[in-house]
Motif scaffolding. Sequence first.
Motif, mmCIF file in Angstrom:
data_model
loop_
_atom_site.group_PDB
_atom_site.id
_atom_site.type_symbol
_atom_site.label_atom_id
_atom_site.label_comp_id
_atom_site.label_asym_id
_atom_site.label_seq_id
_atom_site.Cartn_x
_atom_site.Cartn_y
_atom_site.Cartn_z
ATOM 1 N N LYS A 66 0.834 -1.207 0.000
ATOM 2 C CA LYS A 66 0.000 0.000 0.000
ATOM 3 C C LYS A 66 0.868 1.256 0.000
ATOM 4 O O LYS A 66 0.580 2.217 -0.725
ATOM 5 C CB LYS A 66 -0.939 -0.010 1.207
ATOM 6 C CG LYS A 66 -2.073 -1.005 1.042
ATOM 7 C CD LYS A 66 -2.894 -1.135 2.293
ATOM 8 C CE LYS A 66 -3.864 -0.002 2.422
ATOM 9 N NZ LYS A 66 -4.880 -0.232 3.448
ATOM 10 N N ILE A 67 1.926 1.244 0.770
ATOM 11 C CA ILE A 67 2.845 2.389 0.799
ATOM 12 C C ILE A 67 3.525 2.548 -0.557
ATOM 13 O O ILE A 67 3.572 3.644 -1.113
ATOM 14 C CB ILE A 67 3.885 2.227 1.931
ATOM 15 C CG1 ILE A 67 3.200 2.356 3.300
ATOM 16 C CG2 ILE A 67 5.018 3.244 1.786
ATOM 17 C CD1 ILE A 67 4.048 1.900 4.469
ATOM 18 N N GLU A 68 4.049 1.452 -1.094
ATOM 19 C CA GLU A 68 4.769 1.499 -2.368
ATOM 20 C C GLU A 68 3.896 2.010 -3.516
ATOM 21 O O GLU A 68 4.354 2.746 -4.379
ATOM 22 C CB GLU A 68 5.323 0.108 -2.719
ATOM 23 C CG GLU A 68 6.083 0.032 -4.016
ATOM 24 C CD GLU A 68 7.422 0.759 -4.005
ATOM 25 O OE1 GLU A 68 7.931 1.065 -5.103
ATOM 26 O OE2 GLU A 68 7.964 1.033 -2.909
ATOM 27 N N PHE A 69 2.622 1.616 -3.521
ATOM 28 C CA PHE A 69 1.747 1.969 -4.633
ATOM 29 C C PHE A 69 0.788 3.114 -4.311
ATOM 30 O O PHE A 69 -0.149 3.367 -5.061
ATOM 31 C CB PHE A 69 1.015 0.721 -5.139
ATOM 32 C CG PHE A 69 1.951 -0.227 -5.826
ATOM 33 C CD1 PHE A 69 2.292 -0.036 -7.157
ATOM 34 C CD2 PHE A 69 2.544 -1.268 -5.135
ATOM 35 C CE1 PHE A 69 3.192 -0.868 -7.788
ATOM 36 C CE2 PHE A 69 3.445 -2.117 -5.755
ATOM 37 C CZ PHE A 69 3.771 -1.906 -7.089
ATOM 38 N N GLY A 70 1.044 3.815 -3.207
ATOM 39 C CA GLY A 70 0.309 5.038 -2.900
ATOM 40 C C GLY A 70 -1.145 4.849 -2.535
ATOM 41 O O GLY A 70 -1.952 5.760 -2.718
ATOM 42 N N SER B 106 10.218 2.597 -11.240
ATOM 43 C CA SER B 106 10.600 2.945 -9.866
ATOM 44 C C SER B 106 10.152 1.903 -8.840
ATOM 45 O O SER B 106 10.639 1.892 -7.709
ATOM 46 C CB SER B 106 10.054 4.324 -9.487
ATOM 47 O OG SER B 106 8.640 4.298 -9.450
ATOM 48 N N ASN B 107 9.235 0.996 -9.206
ATOM 49 C CA ASN B 107 8.754 -0.050 -8.294
ATOM 50 C C ASN B 107 9.575 -1.341 -8.351
ATOM 51 O O ASN B 107 9.397 -2.225 -7.518
ATOM 52 C CB ASN B 107 7.297 -0.408 -8.605
ATOM 53 C CG ASN B 107 6.349 0.746 -8.523
ATOM 54 O OD1 ASN B 107 5.674 1.072 -9.502
ATOM 55 N ND2 ASN B 107 6.266 1.394 -7.378
ATOM 56 N N ILE B 108 10.461 -1.453 -9.337
ATOM 57 C CA ILE B 108 11.164 -2.721 -9.572
ATOM 58 C C ILE B 108 11.977 -3.180 -8.366
ATOM 59 O O ILE B 108 11.878 -4.347 -7.961
ATOM 60 C CB ILE B 108 12.045 -2.643 -10.832
ATOM 61 C CG1 ILE B 108 11.159 -2.504 -12.066
ATOM 62 C CG2 ILE B 108 12.943 -3.874 -10.952
ATOM 63 C CD1 ILE B 108 11.925 -2.251 -13.349
ATOM 64 N N LYS C 63 11.812 -10.181 -16.619
ATOM 65 C CA LYS C 63 12.395 -9.242 -17.577
ATOM 66 C C LYS C 63 11.430 -8.059 -17.702
ATOM 67 O O LYS C 63 10.352 -8.185 -18.276
ATOM 68 C CB LYS C 63 12.616 -9.908 -18.932
ATOM 69 C CG LYS C 63 13.288 -8.985 -19.910
ATOM 70 C CD LYS C 63 13.550 -9.669 -21.236
ATOM 71 C CE LYS C 63 14.193 -8.672 -22.174
ATOM 72 N NZ LYS C 63 14.312 -9.173 -23.521
ATOM 73 N N TRP C 64 11.837 -6.940 -17.142
ATOM 74 C CA TRP C 64 10.991 -5.737 -17.140
ATOM 75 C C TRP C 64 11.215 -4.971 -18.437
ATOM 76 O O TRP C 64 12.131 -4.189 -18.546
ATOM 77 C CB TRP C 64 11.343 -4.853 -15.951
ATOM 78 C CG TRP C 64 11.172 -5.512 -14.624
ATOM 79 C CD1 TRP C 64 12.140 -6.092 -13.874
ATOM 80 C CD2 TRP C 64 9.960 -5.644 -13.889
ATOM 81 N NE1 TRP C 64 11.609 -6.580 -12.707
ATOM 82 C CE2 TRP C 64 10.264 -6.317 -12.686
ATOM 83 C CE3 TRP C 64 8.640 -5.257 -14.114
ATOM 84 C CZ2 TRP C 64 9.316 -6.607 -11.718
ATOM 85 C CZ3 TRP C 64 7.688 -5.543 -13.152
ATOM 86 C CH2 TRP C 64 8.028 -6.219 -11.971
ATOM 87 N N ASP C 65 10.376 -5.184 -19.434
ATOM 88 C CA ASP C 65 10.482 -4.468 -20.693
ATOM 89 C C ASP C 65 9.238 -3.589 -20.847
ATOM 90 O O ASP C 65 8.199 -4.029 -21.363
ATOM 91 C CB ASP C 65 10.605 -5.447 -21.859
ATOM 92 C CG ASP C 65 10.879 -4.756 -23.181
ATOM 93 O OD1 ASP C 65 10.688 -3.512 -23.279
ATOM 94 O OD2 ASP C 65 11.281 -5.455 -24.125
ATOM 95 N N PHE C 66 9.335 -2.350 -20.391
ATOM 96 C CA PHE C 66 8.193 -1.438 -20.395
ATOM 97 C C PHE C 66 7.872 -0.902 -21.791
ATOM 98 O O PHE C 66 6.836 -0.279 -21.979
ATOM 99 C CB PHE C 66 8.435 -0.292 -19.408
ATOM 100 C CG PHE C 66 8.358 -0.739 -17.974
ATOM 101 C CD1 PHE C 66 7.151 -0.777 -17.308
ATOM 102 C CD2 PHE C 66 9.502 -1.137 -17.296
ATOM 103 C CE1 PHE C 66 7.066 -1.196 -15.989
ATOM 104 C CE2 PHE C 66 9.437 -1.552 -15.976
ATOM 105 C CZ PHE C 66 8.214 -1.586 -15.328
ATOM 106 N N GLN C 67 8.735 -1.164 -22.764
ATOM 107 C CA GLN C 67 8.445 -0.794 -24.151
ATOM 108 C C GLN C 67 7.436 -1.775 -24.767
ATOM 109 O O GLN C 67 6.580 -1.375 -25.542
ATOM 110 C CB GLN C 67 9.730 -0.810 -24.989
ATOM 111 C CG GLN C 67 10.797 0.114 -24.482
ATOM 112 C CD GLN C 67 10.776 1.444 -25.213
ATOM 113 O OE1 GLN C 67 10.211 1.560 -26.287
ATOM 114 N NE2 GLN C 67 11.406 2.436 -24.623
#
Length: 103
Positions: free
Chosen positions: A53-57, A74-76, A88-92
């Motif tokens: 809850k803190i991390e995601f506001g 920023s959450n990774i 594999k965090w590929d936000f594209q």
Amino acid sequence: MPHMSAPVIEKLYVIGVIDFKYKVRRYIAEYSEETEELIAEHELIDFDLNKFKIEFGEINPEQPMFGCYPISPSNISFLEKYLGNELKWDFQKSSFFVEARAI
């Protein structure tokens, strides 16, 4: 040898990815940026509701995070300690969300 029962733990609500207090499975959903279709569900090995809850506001104290919470780069570092496998965090190519599904 006498039969010994396991100790009772009264406030244990989360085991792995199943939240027994709220009867939901918590995971990270990955969606295609191109088609918006679900690509994968990535298992969480633990879930601390207050820390998430803190991390995601999420400021509502009554909200158990049943919605879809978008993940940004920023959450990774926060999420990596809760993942069972390296992701594999590929936000594209993909969008990622913390989600919950009723069990």
